[in-house]
Design a protein around this motif. Sequence first.
Motif, PDB file in Angstrom:
ATOM      1  N   ASP A  90     -36.315 -21.147 -26.282  1.00 29.69           N
ATOM      2  CA  ASP A  90     -36.091 -21.431 -27.702  1.00 29.69           C
ATOM      3  C   ASP A  90     -34.646 -21.873 -27.959  1.00 29.69           C
ATOM      4  N   ALA A  91     -34.327 -22.109 -29.218  1.00 25.73           N
ATOM      5  CA  ALA A  91     -32.997 -22.592 -29.612  1.00 25.73           C
ATOM      6  C   ALA A  91     -31.899 -21.577 -29.335  1.00 25.73           C
ATOM      7  N   ASP A  92     -32.253 -20.294 -29.192  1.00 24.60           N
ATOM      8  CA  ASP A  92     -31.277 -19.250 -28.894  1.00 24.60           C
ATOM      9  C   ASP A  92     -31.133 -19.011 -27.394  1.00 24.60           C
ATOM     10  N   ASP A  93     -31.674 -19.927 -26.575  1.00 24.21           N
ATOM     11  CA  ASP A  93     -31.613 -19.846 -25.111  1.00 24.21           C
ATOM     12  C   ASP A  93     -32.392 -18.666 -24.538  1.00 24.21           C
ATOM     13  N   VAL A  94     -33.469 -18.273 -25.207  1.00 25.67           N
ATOM     14  CA  VAL A  94     -34.335 -17.213 -24.704  1.00 25.67           C
ATOM     15  C   VAL A  94     -35.637 -17.839 -24.217  1.00 25.67           C
ATOM     16  N   ILE A  95     -35.973 -17.547 -22.971  1.00 21.49           N
ATOM     17  CA  ILE A  95     -37.247 -17.983 -22.412  1.00 21.49           C
ATOM     18  C   ILE A  95     -38.231 -16.843 -22.614  1.00 21.49           C
ATOM     19  N   ALA A  96     -39.327 -17.118 -23.316  1.00 16.23           N
ATOM     20  CA  ALA A  96     -40.404 -16.134 -23.509  1.00 16.23           C
ATOM     21  C   ALA A  96     -41.523 -16.539 -22.561  1.00 16.23           C
ATOM     22  N   ALA A  97     -41.567 -15.904 -21.401  1.00 20.80           N
ATOM     23  CA  ALA A  97     -42.476 -16.311 -20.334  1.00 20.80           C
ATOM     24  C   ALA A  97     -43.617 -15.303 -20.169  1.00 20.80           C
ATOM     25  N   ARG A  98     -44.843 -15.799 -20.263  1.00 26.33           N
ATOM     26  CA  ARG A  98     -46.034 -14.959 -20.048  1.00 26.33           C
ATOM     27  C   ARG A  98     -46.356 -14.910 -18.560  1.00 26.33           C
ATOM     28  N   LEU A  99     -46.704 -13.716 -18.092  1.00 24.87           N
ATOM     29  CA  LEU A  99     -47.103 -13.543 -16.709  1.00 24.87           C
ATOM     30  C   LEU A  99     -48.288 -14.458 -16.409  1.00 24.87           C
TER      31      LEU A  99
ATOM     32  N   ASN B 248     -47.572 -10.198  -2.791  1.00 20.71           N
ATOM     33  CA  ASN B 248     -48.762  -9.831  -3.552  1.00 20.71           C
ATOM     34  C   ASN B 248     -49.338 -11.048  -4.261  1.00 20.71           C
ATOM     35  N   ALA B 249     -50.505 -10.872  -4.798  1.00 20.58           N
ATOM     36  CA  ALA B 249     -51.160 -11.925  -5.581  1.00 20.58           C
ATOM     37  C   ALA B 249     -51.662 -11.298  -6.871  1.00 20.58           C
ATOM     38  N   ILE B 250     -51.563 -12.060  -7.939  1.00 16.96           N
ATOM     39  CA  ILE B 250     -52.064 -11.606  -9.240  1.00 16.96           C
ATOM     40  C   ILE B 250     -53.016 -12.680  -9.743  1.00 16.96           C
ATOM     41  N   THR B 251     -54.220 -12.259 -10.109  1.00 21.32           N
ATOM     42  CA  THR B 251     -55.230 -13.190 -10.603  1.00 21.32           C
ATOM     43  C   THR B 251     -55.308 -13.116 -12.125  1.00 21.32           C
ATOM     44  N   ALA B 252     -56.012 -14.084 -12.707  1.00 20.49           N
ATOM     45  CA  ALA B 252     -56.232 -14.066 -14.153  1.00 20.49           C
ATOM     46  C   ALA B 252     -56.989 -12.809 -14.553  1.00 20.49           C
ATOM     47  N   ALA B 253     -57.911 -12.370 -13.704  1.00 22.83           N
ATOM     48  CA  ALA B 253     -58.662 -11.147 -13.997  1.00 22.83           C
ATOM     49  C   ALA B 253     -57.742  -9.927 -14.000  1.00 22.83           C
ATOM     50  N   ASP B 254     -56.763  -9.896 -13.105  1.00 22.91           N
ATOM     51  CA  ASP B 254     -55.790  -8.793 -13.082  1.00 22.91           C
ATOM     52  C   ASP B 254     -55.007  -8.743 -14.383  1.00 22.91           C
ATOM     53  N   ILE B 255     -54.593  -9.913 -14.858  1.00 16.88           N
ATOM     54  CA  ILE B 255     -53.769  -9.989 -16.068  1.00 16.88           C
ATOM     55  C   ILE B 255     -54.570  -9.654 -17.309  1.00 16.88           C
ATOM     56  N   GLY B 256     -55.792 -10.149 -17.382  1.00 18.40           N
ATOM     57  CA  GLY B 256     -56.629  -9.878 -18.548  1.00 18.40           C
ATOM     58  C   GLY B 256     -56.193 -10.678 -19.760  1.00 18.40           C
ATOM     59  N   ALA B 257     -56.617 -10.210 -20.917  1.00 14.21           N
ATOM     60  CA  ALA B 257     -56.386 -10.946 -22.166  1.00 14.21           C
ATOM     61  C   ALA B 257     -54.967 -10.804 -22.706  1.00 14.21           C
ATOM     62  N   SER B 258     -54.260  -9.769 -22.306  1.00 15.49           N
ATOM     63  CA  SER B 258     -52.923  -9.548 -22.873  1.00 15.49           C
ATOM     64  C   SER B 258     -51.860  -9.588 -21.775  1.00 15.49           C
ATOM     65  N   ALA B 259     -51.406 -10.776 -21.440  1.00 11.97           N
ATOM     66  CA  ALA B 259     -50.371 -10.938 -20.417  1.00 11.97           C
ATOM     67  C   ALA B 259     -49.027 -10.465 -20.957  1.00 11.97           C
TER      68      ALA B 259
ATOM     69  N   ALA C 239     -43.436  -5.176 -14.674  1.00 10.30           N
ATOM     70  CA  ALA C 239     -43.252  -4.494 -13.391  1.00 10.30           C
ATOM     71  C   ALA C 239     -44.008  -3.172 -13.364  1.00 10.30           C
ATOM     72  N   ALA C 240     -43.984  -2.440 -14.454  1.00 14.86           N
ATOM     73  CA  ALA C 240     -44.708  -1.170 -14.511  1.00 14.86           C
ATOM     74  C   ALA C 240     -46.207  -1.382 -14.359  1.00 14.86           C
ATOM     75  N   ARG C 241     -46.696  -2.491 -14.865  1.00 17.19           N
ATOM     76  CA  ARG C 241     -48.140  -2.761 -14.839  1.00 17.19           C
ATOM     77  C   ARG C 241     -48.613  -3.376 -13.525  1.00 17.19           C
ATOM     78  N   PHE C 242     -47.793  -4.208 -12.882  1.00 12.40           N
ATOM     79  CA  PHE C 242     -48.260  -4.962 -11.725  1.00 12.40           C
ATOM     80  C   PHE C 242     -47.528  -4.676 -10.420  1.00 12.40           C
ATOM     81  N   CYS C 243     -46.542  -3.811 -10.438  1.00 14.64           N
ATOM     82  CA  CYS C 243     -45.802  -3.465  -9.228  1.00 14.64           C
ATOM     83  C   CYS C 243     -45.927  -1.961  -8.985  1.00 14.64           C
ATOM     84  N   GLY C 244     -45.369  -1.506  -7.880  1.00 11.86           N
ATOM     85  CA  GLY C 244     -45.428  -0.097  -7.550  1.00 11.86           C
ATOM     86  C   GLY C 244     -44.641   0.756  -8.526  1.00 11.86           C
ATOM     87  N   LEU C 245     -45.037   2.011  -8.637  1.00 12.97           N
ATOM     88  CA  LEU C 245     -44.349   2.962  -9.512  1.00 12.97           C
ATOM     89  C   LEU C 245     -42.879   3.021  -9.117  1.00 12.97           C
ATOM     90  N   GLY C 246     -42.005   2.798 -10.077  1.00 16.20           N
ATOM     91  CA  GLY C 246     -40.568   2.798  -9.821  1.00 16.20           C
ATOM     92  C   GLY C 246     -39.990   1.404  -9.661  1.00 16.20           C
TER      93      GLY C 246
END
Length: 145
Positions: free
Chosen positions: A76-85, A93-104, A124-131
């Motif tokens: 955006d104009a404030d130099d913030v990238i809003a990137a969806r997984l 690792n691999a992440i599929t559309a099914a893993d992500i679901g409706a709310s990326a 990271a909490a949702r798709f990577c190891g605890l910690g």
Amino acid sequence: MRLISIVVAGSLGLAVAGPSLADAPDAVFERDEPALARMALTEEGAVWRVAFRAGGVPNGAATAADCELQAVGPQDADDVIAARLVPFEGELNAITAADIGASAPVIQVRVGPEGVFVEGGGAAARFCGLGSDIDGFYRRTGDAD
């Protein structure tokens, strides 16, 4: 040419499959605390691909394994990238559309002259190891374009 680019990406610790990261990234950033992490930015037309490879926060034998994530979004104009997984197949690792679901999760990357500040949106909490963690300040490596 593709093989050379993959070797370069691999030497940065960002060897992830996908056509957009086969080329050298536009910028690479590193974070040391609370654990080593690298982030690459690659421009893809009107959006940016953000690729992370992060180590787990040190916790002795319970330290999480390294993690990879990729997200795509506009800046955006404030130099913030809003990137969806996004789905991807990486070295770790691999992440599929099914893993992500409706709310990326949306990863916010605020770009500045010395580096970027990342708010991971719980990715990271949702798709990577605890910690695992991708939040925090990453300093730019190499020459700024």
